[in-house]
Scaffold this active site. Structure first.
Site, PDB file in Angstrom:
ATOM      1  N   LYS A 177     118.195 101.577 -60.451  1.00  0.00           N
ATOM      2  CA  LYS A 177     117.689 100.768 -61.551  1.00  0.00           C
ATOM      3  C   LYS A 177     116.170 100.647 -61.432  1.00  0.00           C
ATOM      4  O   LYS A 177     115.634 100.356 -60.375  1.00  0.00           O
ATOM      5  CB  LYS A 177     118.332  99.377 -61.500  1.00  0.00           C
ATOM      6  N   ARG A 286     129.894  94.953 -55.182  1.00  0.00           N
ATOM      7  CA  ARG A 286     128.468  94.872 -54.840  1.00  0.00           C
ATOM      8  C   ARG A 286     128.073  93.422 -54.575  1.00  0.00           C
ATOM      9  O   ARG A 286     127.348  93.128 -53.611  1.00  0.00           O
ATOM     10  CB  ARG A 286     127.644  95.453 -55.985  1.00  0.00           C
ATOM     11  N   TYR A 318     122.970  84.842 -54.494  1.00  0.00           N
ATOM     12  CA  TYR A 318     124.135  84.948 -53.614  1.00  0.00           C
ATOM     13  C   TYR A 318     124.200  83.821 -52.590  1.00  0.00           C
ATOM     14  O   TYR A 318     125.252  83.615 -51.986  1.00  0.00           O
ATOM     15  CB  TYR A 318     124.140  86.307 -52.911  1.00  0.00           C
TER      16      TYR A 318
END
Length: 335
Positions: A177, A286, A318
């Site tokens: 990306k 992921r 996260y």
């Protein structure tokens, strides 16, 4: 319906205005700027919808009011997500700025829909183990690779043989990306399965060469710069398709990579058989990779580099799903 047939239908649907040439020019510019074929199909589709929404008027005849009206209709009548609305806006921005060459001040003033901040779905270690235990074959290996390396789905599917280093236990993720390359680890438990998969790819490649094929798609101008590279084994996909197909852009018969839909169906089936009720996709693996590394005490900057995040703020999401709920705070009731 094939990709070329679908695009031909798009041209026919907007006949009567210069749209066929407009859409062809848009495809040309998208390819010139190295946009993926998926982005090309999506952007052309949004422009088509925009033109049809306004009675087949040419975009040059329209302005801010028409764009805002179209985006509002998507949100109110279509009830689309903010990300979908922003995708449509991006397609129209590309149309005006890059294809029509029209610099319009009002484009900067069009307000993008605010994307809600969502906490990612993360599986526990036990849930990952159970889900993978209900899978087999190539879908199992791909799902294991996604969880074990943190790669995005298309990064894993487009992995080339030359970018897997068994000696160093390293994988080079090319053109991730943002068009950036990065390194991630090759899990030790996947070394032998990956070797067998590459041996399988070698056998398919040898058969293709014997049949007069064997050339793989190469990014950008590499095919012209290195004329023989497309036929070399190092450039082949680690996870090739079981059969050859026609390249929608060049018209050449080639062996593409493994179908993402097959993996998606196998993953959903494995999750269901494992008794997991969370909504799970390939990207969930992921998310779980990142959360479990942070949970184990890994430095957040290292996790950021492994994931290929531009900003550490993206990785920090996260930290909200570590160990326990409620940001890791122990409830007073438990005390």
């Amino acid at each position: 319906m094939s990709y070329s047939s679908r695009n031909g239908e798009i041209n026919r649907m907007v006949s009567g205005i210069p749209a066929p040439r407009l859409l062809d020019e848009m495809r040309r510019v998208l390819r010139l700027k190295h946009y993926s074929i998926r982005t090309e199909a999506v952007y052309v589709g949004w422009v088509r919808r925009f033109v049809l929404f306004h009675g087949k008027r040419h975009p040059r005849e329209m302005g801010a009011a028409e764009v805002e009206q179209f985006l509002s209709a998507l949100a109110v009548q279509g009830d689309v997500a903010a990300s979908t609305q922003n995708q449509a806006l991006s397609a129209l921005l590309f149309l005006y700025r890059d294809v029509l060459g029209v610099e319009l001040p009002w484009l900067d003033g069009v307000i993008r829909a605010k994307r809600p901040l969502r906490v990612p779905t993360v599986l526990s270690r036990d849930e990952v183990t159970r889900a993978l235990a209900c899978m087999d074959g190539r879908p199992w290996l791909l799902a294991s690779l996604l969880y074990g390396t943190g790669m995005r789905l298309m990064e894993a599917l487009r992995l080339r043989v030359k970018d897997v280093d068994f000696e160093r236990g390293d994988i080079v993720v090319r053109d991730g990306k943002g068009g950036k390359d990065r390194h991630t680890m090759l899990p030790r438990v996947l070394v032998e399965p990956m070797r067998r998969e590459i041996e399988r790819a070698a056998a398919l490649h040898a058969a293709d060469l014997a049949a007069g094929f064997g050339k793989v798609w190469l990014p950008f101008a590499l095919a012209r710069k290195y004329p023989t590279a497309a036929g070399e084994f190092g450039w082949q996909y680690v996870f090739p398709s079981t059969r050859r197909s026609m390249d929608p852009r060049s018209g050449e018969e080639r062996r593409h990579h493994f179908d993402a839909r097959i993996l998606s169906r196998a993953l959903k089936r494995g999750v269901r058989e494992a008794g997991i009720v969370k909504p799970v996709s390939a990207h969930t693996l992921r998310h779980s990779f990142a959360a479990h590394l942070l949970e184990a005490g890994q430095d957040i900057r290292t996790v950021q580099e492994l994931l290929g995040h531009k900003d550490v703020v993206t990785t920090q999401i996260y930290t909200h799903v570590l160990n326990r709920g409620g940001m890791g705070v122990v409830s007073p009731l438990d005390r």
